[in-house]
Design a protein around this motif. Structure first.
Motif, PDB file in Angstrom:
ATOM      1  N   ARG A  85      -1.829  19.847  -0.849  1.00  0.00           N
ATOM      2  CA  ARG A  85      -2.152  19.207  -2.127  1.00  0.00           C
ATOM      3  C   ARG A  85      -3.641  19.086  -2.407  1.00  0.00           C
ATOM      4  NH1 ARG A  85       2.455  17.648  -5.286  1.00  0.00           N
ATOM      5  NH2 ARG A  85       4.159  17.761  -3.808  1.00  0.00           N
ATOM      6  N   ASN A 138       0.833  -1.205   0.000  1.00  0.00           N
ATOM      7  CA  ASN A 138       0.000   0.000   0.000  1.00  0.00           C
ATOM      8  C   ASN A 138       0.867   1.255   0.000  1.00  0.00           C
ATOM      9  OD1 ASN A 138      -2.483  -1.393   0.161  1.00  0.00           O
ATOM     10  ND2 ASN A 138      -2.064  -1.775   2.318  1.00  0.00           N
ATOM     11  N   ARG A 139       1.699   1.386  -1.002  1.00  0.00           N
ATOM     12  CA  ARG A 139       2.618   2.513  -1.066  1.00  0.00           C
ATOM     13  C   ARG A 139       1.940   3.800  -1.524  1.00  0.00           C
ATOM     14  NH1 ARG A 139       7.741   1.761   0.975  1.00  0.00           N
ATOM     15  NH2 ARG A 139       8.441   3.321  -0.488  1.00  0.00           N
ATOM     16  N   LYS A 140       0.673   3.745  -1.925  1.00  0.00           N
ATOM     17  CA  LYS A 140       0.012   4.926  -2.443  1.00  0.00           C
ATOM     18  C   LYS A 140      -0.926   5.584  -1.439  1.00  0.00           C
ATOM     19  CE  LYS A 140       0.398   3.494  -7.200  1.00  0.00           C
ATOM     20  NZ  LYS A 140       1.433   2.543  -6.881  1.00  0.00           N
ATOM     21  N   ASN A 141      -1.168   4.959  -0.303  1.00  0.00           N
ATOM     22  CA  ASN A 141      -2.069   5.498   0.698  1.00  0.00           C
ATOM     23  C   ASN A 141      -1.299   5.721   1.998  1.00  0.00           C
ATOM     24  OD1 ASN A 141      -4.170   6.211   2.332  1.00  0.00           O
ATOM     25  ND2 ASN A 141      -5.510   4.543   1.660  1.00  0.00           N
ATOM     26  N   SER A 193      -3.482  11.129  -1.636  1.00  0.00           N
ATOM     27  CA  SER A 193      -2.872  10.112  -2.487  1.00  0.00           C
ATOM     28  C   SER A 193      -1.435  10.510  -2.813  1.00  0.00           C
ATOM     29  CB  SER A 193      -3.672   9.950  -3.768  1.00  0.00           C
ATOM     30  OG  SER A 193      -3.070   9.002  -4.613  1.00  0.00           O
ATOM     31  N   LEU A 194      -0.551   9.540  -2.868  1.00  0.00           N
ATOM     32  CA  LEU A 194       0.850   9.833  -3.183  1.00  0.00           C
ATOM     33  C   LEU A 194       1.106   9.887  -4.684  1.00  0.00           C
ATOM     34  CD1 LEU A 194       2.739   7.744  -0.507  1.00  0.00           C
ATOM     35  CD2 LEU A 194       2.379  10.188  -0.579  1.00  0.00           C
ATOM     36  N   ARG A 195       0.096   9.592  -5.473  1.00  0.00           N
ATOM     37  CA  ARG A 195       0.275   9.715  -6.931  1.00  0.00           C
ATOM     38  C   ARG A 195       0.329  11.183  -7.314  1.00  0.00           C
ATOM     39  NH1 ARG A 195      -3.977   5.347  -9.373  1.00  0.00           N
ATOM     40  NH2 ARG A 195      -2.930   3.521  -8.516  1.00  0.00           N
ATOM     41  N   THR A 196       1.187  11.527  -8.252  1.00  0.00           N
ATOM     42  CA  THR A 196       1.313  12.934  -8.670  1.00  0.00           C
ATOM     43  C   THR A 196       0.631  13.187  -9.973  1.00  0.00           C
ATOM     44  OG1 THR A 196       3.448  12.416  -9.697  1.00  0.00           O
ATOM     45  CG2 THR A 196       3.456  13.281  -7.447  1.00  0.00           C
ATOM     46  N   ASN A 207      -5.440  16.407  -1.579  1.00  0.00           N
ATOM     47  CA  ASN A 207      -5.770  14.974  -1.444  1.00  0.00           C
ATOM     48  C   ASN A 207      -4.612  14.272  -0.728  1.00  0.00           C
ATOM     49  OD1 ASN A 207      -3.792  14.839  -3.369  1.00  0.00           O
ATOM     50  ND2 ASN A 207      -5.070  13.978  -4.968  1.00  0.00           N
TER      51      ASN A 207
END
Length: 88
Positions: free
Chosen positions: A81, A18-21, A85-88, A83
């Protein structure tokens, strides 16, 4: 001891998968610290030593402080940001 090992592996898998949360990453770290605390308590009970119990209270207090700092960083990240989420 198998219970704490299972908990620790669950925490590692949760962190890696779960590297994105960010919230799930913090929860996975807390699970790993809980597994460490269980292992310390189990060893302390087996060796009839009270020092391990005191050390486990120390680990729990450090884990609580770590989660507060992580959630504070999460709130600051959300304000910056919009949000989490770690997504850019």
């Amino acid at each position: 001891m198998n219970f704490s090992l299972l908990f620790f592996i669950t925490g590692i898998l949760g962190f890696v998968l779960n590297r994105k949360n960010i919230i799930l990453m913090i929860i996975s770290i807390e699970i790993m610290l809980l597994a460490l605390t269980f292992l310390i308590l189990f060893s302390s009970y087996n060796f009839n030593d009270n020092t391990g119990q005191l050390f486990s209270v120390y680990v729990i207090s450090i884990a609580g402080a770590e989660s507060v700092i992580g959630l504070t960083i999460l709130v600051a990240y959300y304000r910056l940001r919009g949000n989490i989420s770690l997504r850019t």
